[in-house]
Design a protein around this motif. Structure first.
Motif, short mmCIF file in Angstrom:
data_model
loop_
_atom_site.label_atom_id
_atom_site.label_comp_id
_atom_site.label_asym_id
_atom_site.label_seq_id
_atom_site.Cartn_x
_atom_site.Cartn_y
_atom_site.Cartn_z
N VAL A 171 12.31 -20.19 -9.18
CA VAL A 171 11.69 -20.23 -7.86
C VAL A 171 11.33 -18.80 -7.46
O VAL A 171 12.21 -17.93 -7.43
CB VAL A 171 12.63 -20.86 -6.83
CG1 VAL A 171 11.99 -20.86 -5.45
CG2 VAL A 171 13.00 -22.27 -7.25
N PRO A 172 10.08 -18.50 -7.15
CA PRO A 172 9.66 -17.12 -6.84
C PRO A 172 10.18 -16.63 -5.50
O PRO A 172 9.45 -16.61 -4.50
CB PRO A 172 8.13 -17.22 -6.86
CG PRO A 172 7.83 -18.63 -6.53
CD PRO A 172 8.95 -19.44 -7.11
N SER A 173 11.43 -16.21 -5.47
CA SER A 173 12.06 -15.83 -4.21
C SER A 173 12.32 -14.33 -4.08
O SER A 173 12.67 -13.86 -3.00
CB SER A 173 13.39 -16.59 -4.06
OG SER A 173 14.25 -16.30 -5.13
N LEU A 174 12.17 -13.56 -5.18
CA LEU A 174 12.41 -12.12 -5.10
C LEU A 174 11.17 -11.42 -4.57
O LEU A 174 10.04 -11.70 -4.98
CB LEU A 174 12.76 -11.56 -6.48
CG LEU A 174 13.14 -10.08 -6.53
CD1 LEU A 174 14.48 -9.85 -5.85
CD2 LEU A 174 13.17 -9.57 -7.97
N PRO A 179 11.65 -3.33 -0.89
CA PRO A 179 11.42 -3.23 0.56
C PRO A 179 11.88 -1.89 1.10
O PRO A 179 12.65 -1.17 0.49
CB PRO A 179 12.28 -4.38 1.11
CG PRO A 179 13.38 -4.54 0.12
CD PRO A 179 12.77 -4.23 -1.22
N GLY A 180 11.40 -1.60 2.30
CA GLY A 180 11.79 -0.37 2.97
C GLY A 180 10.80 0.75 2.77
O GLY A 180 9.83 0.63 2.00
N ILE A 185 4.30 -5.47 5.31
CA ILE A 185 3.35 -6.58 5.26
C ILE A 185 2.12 -6.18 6.07
O ILE A 185 2.21 -5.92 7.27
CB ILE A 185 3.95 -7.87 5.83
CG1 ILE A 185 5.20 -8.29 5.07
CG2 ILE A 185 2.92 -9.00 5.82
CD1 ILE A 185 4.94 -8.72 3.65
N SER A 186 0.97 -6.10 5.41
CA SER A 186 -0.25 -5.71 6.10
C SER A 186 -1.11 -6.90 6.49
O SER A 186 -1.94 -6.79 7.40
CB SER A 186 -1.07 -4.75 5.22
OG SER A 186 -1.37 -5.34 3.97
N SER A 187 -0.93 -8.04 5.82
CA SER A 187 -1.70 -9.24 6.17
C SER A 187 -0.93 -10.46 5.69
O SER A 187 -0.75 -10.65 4.49
CB SER A 187 -3.09 -9.20 5.53
OG SER A 187 -3.87 -10.32 5.94
N PRO A 188 -0.46 -11.33 6.60
CA PRO A 188 0.35 -12.48 6.21
C PRO A 188 -0.50 -13.65 5.71
O PRO A 188 -1.74 -13.60 5.74
CB PRO A 188 1.08 -12.85 7.49
CG PRO A 188 0.13 -12.42 8.58
CD PRO A 188 -0.56 -11.18 8.06
N PHE A 189 0.17 -14.68 5.31
CA PHE A 189 -0.46 -15.93 4.84
C PHE A 189 -1.07 -16.66 6.04
O PHE A 189 -0.48 -16.73 7.11
CB PHE A 189 0.62 -16.79 4.19
CG PHE A 189 0.14 -18.12 3.65
CD1 PHE A 189 -0.39 -18.22 2.38
CD2 PHE A 189 0.25 -19.26 4.43
CE1 PHE A 189 -0.80 -19.45 1.88
CE2 PHE A 189 -0.15 -20.49 3.95
CZ PHE A 189 -0.69 -20.58 2.66
N THR A 308 20.36 -2.74 -2.70
CA THR A 308 20.71 -3.97 -3.43
C THR A 308 19.56 -4.41 -4.30
O THR A 308 19.75 -4.87 -5.44
CB THR A 308 21.08 -5.09 -2.44
OG1 THR A 308 22.15 -4.65 -1.60
CG2 THR A 308 21.50 -6.35 -3.18
N TYR A 309 18.34 -4.27 -3.78
CA TYR A 309 17.15 -4.70 -4.52
C TYR A 309 17.05 -3.96 -5.86
O TYR A 309 16.75 -4.56 -6.89
CB TYR A 309 15.91 -4.45 -3.67
CG TYR A 309 14.61 -4.92 -4.30
CD1 TYR A 309 14.14 -6.20 -4.08
CD2 TYR A 309 13.84 -4.07 -5.11
CE1 TYR A 309 12.95 -6.64 -4.65
CE2 TYR A 309 12.67 -4.49 -5.69
CZ TYR A 309 12.23 -5.78 -5.45
OH TYR A 309 11.06 -6.21 -6.04
N MET A 310 17.30 -2.66 -5.85
CA MET A 310 17.13 -1.86 -7.06
C MET A 310 18.16 -2.23 -8.14
O MET A 310 17.94 -1.94 -9.32
CB MET A 310 17.22 -0.38 -6.73
CG MET A 310 16.04 0.13 -5.89
SD MET A 310 14.41 -0.30 -6.59
CE MET A 310 14.49 0.56 -8.18
N THR A 311 19.26 -2.88 -7.72
CA THR A 311 20.22 -3.33 -8.73
C THR A 311 19.77 -4.62 -9.41
O THR A 311 20.34 -5.02 -10.43
CB THR A 311 21.61 -3.56 -8.09
OG1 THR A 311 21.52 -4.64 -7.15
CG2 THR A 311 22.08 -2.30 -7.38
N LEU A 312 18.74 -5.26 -8.87
CA LEU A 312 18.27 -6.54 -9.40
C LEU A 312 17.03 -6.41 -10.28
O LEU A 312 16.66 -7.37 -10.97
CB LEU A 312 17.95 -7.51 -8.25
CG LEU A 312 19.10 -7.81 -7.28
CD1 LEU A 312 18.60 -8.68 -6.14
CD2 LEU A 312 20.26 -8.49 -8.01
#
Length: 320
Positions: A171-174, A179-180, A185-189, A308-312
């Motif tokens: 599931v594309p959740s990452l 981030p940071g 986000i410059s343009s949402p869905f 945390t992101y960089m550890t993944l």
């Protein structure tokens, strides 16, 4: 002893039985009939004024009917609240639980099927307050059917989940970039004014802006199905995650994967750029479920921080 009225006779100095004459008897009968007629008329008048010409039994039944209707109305209110809760469960079931495991959604017309027939409740037509009763029974039937189907759906999801194994990794959740910092986000869905066409169009993905060369990572396990240059999207990578999911990464500066290559969640696949029809450096990121674009924001883990992101994630060994 003979029955009658006794009066005192002064001449004989004794009580003697006195019998009414026929004329007197008829006069008394007439008086009693008149009194009865007056009382009956008064009763009829009072009955019409205060009781709408109802008998005591009818008044009692009307009161019982009023109480029953009040109870039915209370039950309808509870059913409405339960129906709303079921609608929320159905929405999460269709948009989250079933898609996670690649299962088809249950259409709304299936959940309420069989209860739109106008003749289904025709046996209420001869009842007073028939419309009220029809609505009450219809609400109850639909609620019970939705609850039953929801139970079956959860049973199906549970069976699939028991054998899913690593399905959740597909599931594309990452978040596709760390981030940071300057990432935002410059343009949402959804609908927006296109920056080049200057007209309102539907934006099928999420634009994430950042510095040129920012690493882009796979949002889930999968196989690279496409990596090519597109006139509008520029350098683009598409990953097929299985179970109906695909993710698309566009306007890339460079790519570091090839078609047919297996990738894991967090593997670097490209760097952010501004190729194709673009007004600035950003990543155009899309999630597709069974060929239809869905909002990527619904899948992101929004609480993850940069550390945390960089550890993944796993940087690429080299860039193409």
């Amino acid at each position: 002893m003979a029955h009658g009225k006794y009066i005192y006779n002064a001449q004989t100095q004794a009580y003697e039985i006195h019998r009414l004459s026929f004329g007197r008897w008829m006069k008394n009968l007439w008086i009693y009939l008149c009194i009865g007629a007056v009382l009956l008329g008064g009763y009829v008048i009072l009955n019409r004024m205060f009781f709408h010409n109802q008998t005591p039994k009818e008044i009692l039944l009307a009161e019982r009917n009023r109480r029953l209707l009040h109870r039915v109305d209370y039950i309808n209110e509870k059913l409405d609240r339960q129906s709303q809760s079921l609608a929320e469960l159905a929405m999460r079931d269709n948009l989250i639980y079933r898609p996670i495991f690649g299962m088809d959604q249950i259409p709304a017309d299936i959940r309420g099927a069989g209860y739109d027939d106008p003749d289904r409740y025709e046996y209420f037509n001869n009842f007073k307050n028939s419309s009220f009763l029809k609505n009450a029974v219809h609400t109850q039937d639909v609620t019970m059917r939705k609850a039953y189907l929801q139970t079956l759906s959860f049973d199906d999801v549970e069976k699939v989940a028991a054998h899913a194994g690593d399905m959740a990794n597909c599931v594309p959740s990452l978040y596709p970039v760390c981030p940071g910092g300057k990432i935002q986000i410059s343009s949402p869905f959804g609908y927006r004014v296109h920056p080049l066409a200057h007209s309102v169009v539907f934006h099928r993905g999420t634009d994430i802006s950042g510095p040129k060369g920012t690493p882009v990572y796979a949002s889930a396990d999968g196989v690279v199905s496409l990596e090519y240059k597109h006139a509008g999207y520029g350098n683009m990578v598409i990953i097929d995650h299985g179970f109906g999911y695909q993710s698309r990464y566009a306007h890339l500066y460079t790519t570091c994967v090839a078609p047919g290559q297996k990738v894991r969640r967090g593997d670097q696949i490209a760097t952010m750029g501004s190729t194709g029809r673009s007004t600035g450096t950003h990543l155009h990121y899309e999630v597709l479920y069974k060929g239809k674009n869905v909002n990527p924001w619904n899948y992101f883990d929004k609480d993850i921080d940069a550390k945390t992101y960089m550890t993944l994630v796993k940087p690429a060994d080299k860039t193409k």
